[in-house]
Design an enzyme around this catalytic site. Sequence first.
Site, PDB file in Angstrom:
ATOM      1  N   ARG A  14       0.823  -1.217   0.000  1.00 32.50           N
ATOM      2  CA  ARG A  14       0.000   0.000   0.000  1.00 32.50           C
ATOM      3  C   ARG A  14       0.857   1.266   0.000  1.00 32.50           C
ATOM      4  O   ARG A  14       0.489   2.285  -0.608  1.00 32.50           O
ATOM      5  CB  ARG A  14      -0.928  -0.025   1.217  1.00 32.50           C
ATOM      6  CG  ARG A  14      -1.959   1.098   1.287  1.00 32.50           C
ATOM      7  CD  ARG A  14      -2.938   0.797   2.413  1.00 32.50           C
ATOM      8  NE  ARG A  14      -3.999   1.808   2.501  1.00 32.50           N
ATOM      9  CZ  ARG A  14      -4.067   2.744   3.450  1.00 32.50           C
ATOM     10  NH1 ARG A  14      -3.111   2.820   4.375  1.00 32.50           N
ATOM     11  NH2 ARG A  14      -5.067   3.592   3.487  1.00 32.50           N
ATOM     12  N   HIS A  19       0.316   4.551  -2.456  1.00 29.72           N
ATOM     13  CA  HIS A  19       0.050   5.886  -1.923  1.00 29.72           C
ATOM     14  C   HIS A  19       1.194   6.850  -2.200  1.00 29.72           C
ATOM     15  O   HIS A  19       0.983   8.061  -2.220  1.00 29.72           O
ATOM     16  CB  HIS A  19      -0.264   5.807  -0.425  1.00 29.72           C
ATOM     17  CG  HIS A  19      -1.642   5.306  -0.132  1.00 29.72           C
ATOM     18  ND1 HIS A  19      -2.409   5.789   0.900  1.00 29.72           N
ATOM     19  CD2 HIS A  19      -2.410   4.378  -0.752  1.00 29.72           C
ATOM     20  CE1 HIS A  19      -3.591   5.168   0.910  1.00 29.72           C
ATOM     21  NE2 HIS A  19      -3.601   4.308  -0.082  1.00 29.72           N
ATOM     22  N   ASP A  20       2.374   6.325  -2.415  1.00 28.16           N
ATOM     23  CA  ASP A  20       3.487   7.187  -2.804  1.00 28.16           C
ATOM     24  C   ASP A  20       3.353   7.601  -4.267  1.00 28.16           C
ATOM     25  O   ASP A  20       3.419   8.788  -4.595  1.00 28.16           O
ATOM     26  CB  ASP A  20       4.819   6.460  -2.589  1.00 28.16           C
ATOM     27  CG  ASP A  20       6.007   7.311  -3.013  1.00 28.16           C
ATOM     28  OD1 ASP A  20       6.023   8.510  -2.684  1.00 28.16           O
ATOM     29  OD2 ASP A  20       6.917   6.778  -3.670  1.00 28.16           O
ATOM     30  N   VAL A  42       0.913  10.384  -5.596  1.00 24.82           N
ATOM     31  CA  VAL A  42       1.108  11.764  -5.146  1.00 24.82           C
ATOM     32  C   VAL A  42       2.497  12.245  -5.573  1.00 24.82           C
ATOM     33  O   VAL A  42       3.499  11.766  -5.064  1.00 24.82           O
ATOM     34  CB  VAL A  42       0.967  11.871  -3.612  1.00 24.82           C
ATOM     35  CG1 VAL A  42       1.091  13.317  -3.169  1.00 24.82           C
ATOM     36  CG2 VAL A  42      -0.360  11.273  -3.160  1.00 24.82           C
ATOM     37  N   ASP A  96       8.273   8.927  -5.676  1.00 21.24           N
ATOM     38  CA  ASP A  96       9.443   9.692  -5.241  1.00 21.24           C
ATOM     39  C   ASP A  96       9.694   9.623  -3.734  1.00 21.24           C
ATOM     40  O   ASP A  96      10.501  10.385  -3.195  1.00 21.24           O
ATOM     41  CB  ASP A  96       9.293  11.158  -5.655  1.00 21.24           C
ATOM     42  CG  ASP A  96       8.053  11.806  -5.026  1.00 21.24           C
ATOM     43  OD1 ASP A  96       7.318  11.117  -4.285  1.00 21.24           O
ATOM     44  OD2 ASP A  96       7.824  13.014  -5.269  1.00 21.24           O
ATOM     45  N   ASN A 120      -4.094   8.522   4.611  1.00 17.92           N
ATOM     46  CA  ASN A 120      -2.936   7.979   5.324  1.00 17.92           C
ATOM     47  C   ASN A 120      -3.037   8.059   6.843  1.00 17.92           C
ATOM     48  O   ASN A 120      -2.457   7.222   7.548  1.00 17.92           O
ATOM     49  CB  ASN A 120      -1.664   8.727   4.885  1.00 17.92           C
ATOM     50  CG  ASN A 120      -1.382   8.570   3.408  1.00 17.92           C
ATOM     51  OD1 ASN A 120      -1.645   7.539   2.807  1.00 17.92           O
ATOM     52  ND2 ASN A 120      -0.849   9.629   2.795  1.00 17.92           N
ATOM     53  N   PRO A 155      -7.912   7.742  -4.357  1.00 18.38           N
ATOM     54  CA  PRO A 155      -9.368   7.541  -4.289  1.00 18.38           C
ATOM     55  C   PRO A 155      -9.803   7.056  -2.907  1.00 18.38           C
ATOM     56  O   PRO A 155      -9.218   6.122  -2.365  1.00 18.38           O
ATOM     57  CB  PRO A 155      -9.623   6.447  -5.347  1.00 18.38           C
ATOM     58  CG  PRO A 155      -8.406   6.417  -6.203  1.00 18.38           C
ATOM     59  CD  PRO A 155      -7.272   6.838  -5.327  1.00 18.38           C
ATOM     60  N   HIS A 190      -6.365  -5.672  -3.008  1.00 19.00           N
ATOM     61  CA  HIS A 190      -7.210  -5.869  -1.836  1.00 19.00           C
ATOM     62  C   HIS A 190      -7.512  -7.341  -1.585  1.00 19.00           C
ATOM     63  O   HIS A 190      -8.347  -7.661  -0.746  1.00 19.00           O
ATOM     64  CB  HIS A 190      -8.508  -5.070  -1.967  1.00 19.00           C
ATOM     65  CG  HIS A 190      -8.327  -3.601  -1.755  1.00 19.00           C
ATOM     66  ND1 HIS A 190      -9.347  -2.679  -1.876  1.00 19.00           N
ATOM     67  CD2 HIS A 190      -7.226  -2.871  -1.430  1.00 19.00           C
ATOM     68  CE1 HIS A 190      -8.886  -1.463  -1.635  1.00 19.00           C
ATOM     69  NE2 HIS A 190      -7.598  -1.553  -1.376  1.00 19.00           N
ATOM     70  N   THR A 246      -9.199 -15.461   1.883  1.00 19.07           N
ATOM     71  CA  THR A 246      -7.767 -15.696   2.096  1.00 19.07           C
ATOM     72  C   THR A 246      -7.061 -14.348   2.283  1.00 19.07           C
ATOM     73  O   THR A 246      -6.376 -13.870   1.387  1.00 19.07           O
ATOM     74  CB  THR A 246      -7.149 -16.447   0.900  1.00 19.07           C
ATOM     75  OG1 THR A 246      -7.465 -15.712  -0.312  1.00 19.07           O
ATOM     76  CG2 THR A 246      -7.692 -17.850   0.776  1.00 19.07           C
TER      77      THR A 246
END
Length: 321
Positions: free
Chosen positions: A63, A67-68, A71, A75, A95, A164, A194, A244
């Site tokens: 994740r 998330h890096d 945005v 980096d 976050n 999102p 997910h 699972t």
Amino acid sequence: MASSSSSAIVTVAILLALFAGSSSAQLSTNYYYKTCPQVFSTVKSGVQSAISQERRMGASLLRLHFHDCFVLGCDASLLLDDTSTFIGEQTANPNRNSIRGLDVIDNIKSQVEKVCPGVVSCADILAIVARDSVVILGGPGWNVKLGRRDSRTASLSAANNNIPPPTSSLSNLISKYQAQGLSTRDMVALSGAHTIGQARCISFRGRIYNDSNIDSSFAKIRQRNCPQTNGSGDNNLAPLDLQTPTAFDNKYFQNLISQKGLLHSDQVLFDGGSTDSIVKGYVNNPNSFSSDFVAAIIKMGDISPLTGSQGEIRKVCGKVN
């Protein structure tokens, strides 16, 4: 005259296109072949150690890469800690109270620094860690493109706007991914991440109490540990994949067909819309999910990397040099 100016315009357009793609083109799977050949074994050891202590950590580490990259590009801006004079991305809505594994990344970075000081970026470590987490939990492998450098800045507003939320509609998901150069198929494949991990009650409360496209018995089971009242049990956890939760497979998509997607943004992928056929395809052919996921995460890793003399190679991932 007209033809020469037209050809000049075409030439400029081609050069601009080449320049726009030059950063990702500079990434290479053998980037550290000479400068840090131990990077892969060092990172993998750290990931294996973390997941052996807590299986859920694999999903948390994967994740971080998502998330890096969403945005400012891939980096490592996400990893920058807040200071008295700097507000980073870690307190953004997607976050805050939910990103995990920063200590694992810090530990891996310190181990890499011991064998190759000042060579490997935190952004590249995030990309390698994501791949290793998927593989260790039974998913597909891929050759990671490397050569990213670390940012000296971050964006709280971009983190709030670009990632999102779990309440997203299908059209919102498609547009958010398109804004990053990712297709609808990429979006569905990457949503398949997910298949591992957990979500907090605050992220799925609205779904289990308000949505109609949900299996009633599944909703009741989830309601037991997620009270309807806001502020009550907000951080209680439930697996994103009820079958699972620590194995990277296609069960997530099977759940969607059974109306057992945990998040609203999960179930919209199979709700009579344009992505239903993709979900069905992944249920019927697990290998197509694996190959599409690999293609999509490599593509995601190409989002606006800093290369060449841009940015820096941080010594510590949580702060600029």
